[in-house]
Design an enzyme around this catalytic site. Structure first.
Site, PDB file in Angstrom:
ATOM      1  N   ASP A   1      14.190   5.457  -6.813  1.00  0.00           N
ATOM      2  CA  ASP A   1      12.889   5.523  -7.073  1.00  0.00           C
ATOM      3  C   ASP A   1      12.854   5.137  -8.370  1.00  0.00           C
ATOM      4  OD1 ASP A   1      10.461   6.585  -8.135  1.00  0.00           O
ATOM      5  OD2 ASP A   1      10.686   8.516  -7.240  1.00  0.00           O
TER       6      ASP A   1
ATOM      7  N   LYS B   1       3.594   2.953 -11.064  1.00  0.00           N
ATOM      8  CA  LYS B   1       3.161   3.224 -12.613  1.00  0.00           C
ATOM      9  C   LYS B   1       2.948   1.893 -13.099  1.00  0.00           C
ATOM     10  CE  LYS B   1       4.525   8.220 -13.629  1.00  0.00           C
ATOM     11  NZ  LYS B   1       5.201   8.634 -12.458  1.00  0.00           N
TER      12      LYS B   1
ATOM     13  N   PHE C   1      12.172  14.039  -9.250  1.00  0.00           N
ATOM     14  CA  PHE C   1      10.473  13.915  -8.969  1.00  0.00           C
ATOM     15  C   PHE C   1      10.574  12.860  -8.075  1.00  0.00           C
ATOM     16  CE2 PHE C   1       6.126  13.132  -9.908  1.00  0.00           C
ATOM     17  CZ  PHE C   1       5.624  14.193  -9.430  1.00  0.00           C
TER      18      PHE C   1
HETATM   19  C1  PLP Z   1       5.207   9.492 -11.374  1.00  0.00           C
HETATM   20  C2  PLP Z   1       6.378   9.314 -10.476  1.00  0.00           C
HETATM   21  C3  PLP Z   1       6.339   9.428  -8.966  1.00  0.00           C
HETATM   22  C4  PLP Z   1       4.883   9.792  -8.314  1.00  0.00           C
HETATM   23  O1  PLP Z   1       3.885   8.765  -8.531  1.00  0.00           O
HETATM   24  P1  PLP Z   1       2.471   8.902  -8.258  1.00  0.00           P
HETATM   25  O2  PLP Z   1       1.683   7.524  -8.652  1.00  0.00           O
HETATM   26  O3  PLP Z   1       1.907   9.978  -9.255  1.00  0.00           O
HETATM   27  O4  PLP Z   1       2.228   9.278  -6.807  1.00  0.00           O
HETATM   28  C5  PLP Z   1       7.241   9.505  -8.105  1.00  0.00           C
HETATM   29  N1  PLP Z   1       8.371   9.206  -8.775  1.00  0.00           N
HETATM   30  C6  PLP Z   1       8.980   9.110  -9.999  1.00  0.00           C
HETATM   31  C7  PLP Z   1       9.896   8.843 -10.529  1.00  0.00           C
HETATM   32  C8  PLP Z   1       7.569   9.234 -10.919  1.00  0.00           C
HETATM   33  O5  PLP Z   1       7.551   9.154 -12.335  1.00  0.00           O
END
Ligand code: PLP
Length: 401
Positions: free
Chosen positions: A221, A250, A136
């Site tokens: 990520d 986050k 994700f």
């Molecule tokens: C939450 C998340 C995102 C997206 O972040 P947003 O602030 O919602 O755009 C991207 N990558 C990972 C691994 C995430 O947990």
């Protein structure tokens, strides 16, 4: 007229389906709803509230910066942004920082940079991006296409191209796809939304090696795993490798929206003036809150506490599981923990989350079969224990059904 949950359906686009209660106040690891009911927060706004709610130093930081200057846009630079970027480059592998407002935007910048880097250095043939199934990376069209869940990316017309998905924790599956046409391999060190699944050390070092062999960038990520969540400032430190590009969001702002991409000078130079940008990115208010979070979290004592509390939590979850036999697997890193349900409870993670809320505990799912915990990194032992009592009670009720 008092606001209630039914109002949501009247005025909001129905892409979310929020719980029935409306929290109105938070303090540390507690939240209170409109009726004054108290909840223990193991969800942390989805791994965002790393210092709990309304941490006095963060409240102070917002107030301090709010009375100085809120916003300038990037036609001006600002002191908090430069101070924060200096900390981020001093304390990580990185040498340059780009600020955004969210995880998706940080990844969008990383992916665009990788594509431009490859174009400048090798030409238009080298555009393939390899990511992983169930990964994700956010909800912009590029990031959701790189993400490994068709249900999130399909149904919006033609997608950005030259993106392929390999199996997570399966190096052979990556070997079959990677070539000199690959410009980047993107992954989460612990797949968060995909089920709290940590990458193995062999997988991580194998990716690093394959990327080196094929002149591809390794993008980590760390939007969910970053800023102390796993017991290290960033999860890559567990693996003895360094990425080429890292994204973080986050927990970075502790609840104030901010994201960032970190990379080396050599790679960063491909985003020349005018190639990319954001109105709010590097906003002084956001950066001042984030530098305050950074100073608190990036301390050996705090990070050691994350590991210790993780141990307490996993031990107690194992005890609970010995009693109720509900989990196949308890996994994760630091205070990002997932419990995979046994086959007979298939698909019931959401029901457990809902019942936990009735018991005064906020937790998360990570897919249909995994219950996820992402409490504050500074949660008190007693609160942790009280929350796990509520979780045990929840499972007693669920297994009775
Ligand atoms: C939450 C998340 C995102 C997206 O972040 P947003 O602030 O919602 O755009 C991207 N990558 C990972 C691994 C995430 O947990």
């Amino acid at each position: 007229m008092p606001i209630n949950r039914a109002d949501f359906d009247n005025v909001m686009v129905p892409n979310y389906a929020p719980a029935n209660i409306i929290p109105v106040r938070g303090e540390g690891s507690y939240l209170w709803d409109q009726a004054g009911n108290k909840y223990i927060d193991f969800a942390g706004g989805i791994a965002v509230n790393c210092l709990g709610h309304c941490h006095p130093k963060l409240v102070e930081a917002v107030q301090r910066q709010a009375s100085k200057v809120w916003h300038l846009a990037n036609v001006m630079t600002n002191e908090p942004a430069i101070r924060l970027a200096t900390k981020m480059t001093n304390d990580t592998f990185g040498e340059k920082v780009y600020f955004a407002n969210s995880g998706a935007e940080s990844n969008e910048a990383a992916l665009k940079l990788a594509r431009r880097w490859a174009l400048d250095n090798y030409g238009p043939e080298k555009s393939q991006i390899i990511s992983f199934k169930k990964g994700f990376h956010g909800r912009t069209f590029f990031t959701v296409s790189v993400g490994g869940q068709a249900s999130y990316s399909d149904g919006f017309g033609p997608k950005p191209g030259d993106i392929v998905h390999a199996e997570f924790n399966n190096l052979d599956s990556l070997k079959e796809l990677i070539s000199d046409k690959t410009c980047a391999v993107v992954l989460e060190p612990v797949q968060g939304e995909g089920g709290v699944l940590p990458a193995t050390t062999e997988f991580m070092s194998g990716i690093r090696r394959l990327c080196n062999n094929h002149n591809a960038l390794m993008i980590l990520d760390e939007v969910q795993t970053g800023v102390g969540r796993t017991g290290k400032l960033y999860a890559y430190e567990h693996y003895g490798i360094t990425p080429d590009i890292l994204t973080t969001a986050k927990a970075l702002g502790g609840g104030f929206p901010i994201g960032a991409m970190i990379t080396t000078t050599d790679i960063a130079k491909h985003l020349k003036p005018g190639t990319h940008g954001s109105t709010y990115g590097g906003n002084p208010l956001a950066c001042h809150v984030a530098e305050t979070v950074w100073d608190i979290v990036n301390q050996p004592e705090l990070l050691a506490e994350v590991e210790r509390k993780s141990g307490l939590m996993v031990e107690r979850l194992q005890q609970i599981n010995n009693r109720y036999k509900v989990f196949k697997n308890i996994r994760g890193k630091g205070l990002l923990i997932g419990c995979e349900l046994i086959d007979t409870l298939n698909g019931r993670a959401k029901e457990i989350v809902n019942e936990a809320l009735n018991q005064g505990l906020m937790i998360l799912v990570a897919g249909a079969n995994v219950v996820r915990f992402a409490p504050s990194l500074i949660i008190e032992d007693q609160t942790l224990s009280d929350g796990l009592d509520a979780f045990e009670k929840t499972l007693a009720l669920i297994t009775e059904k």
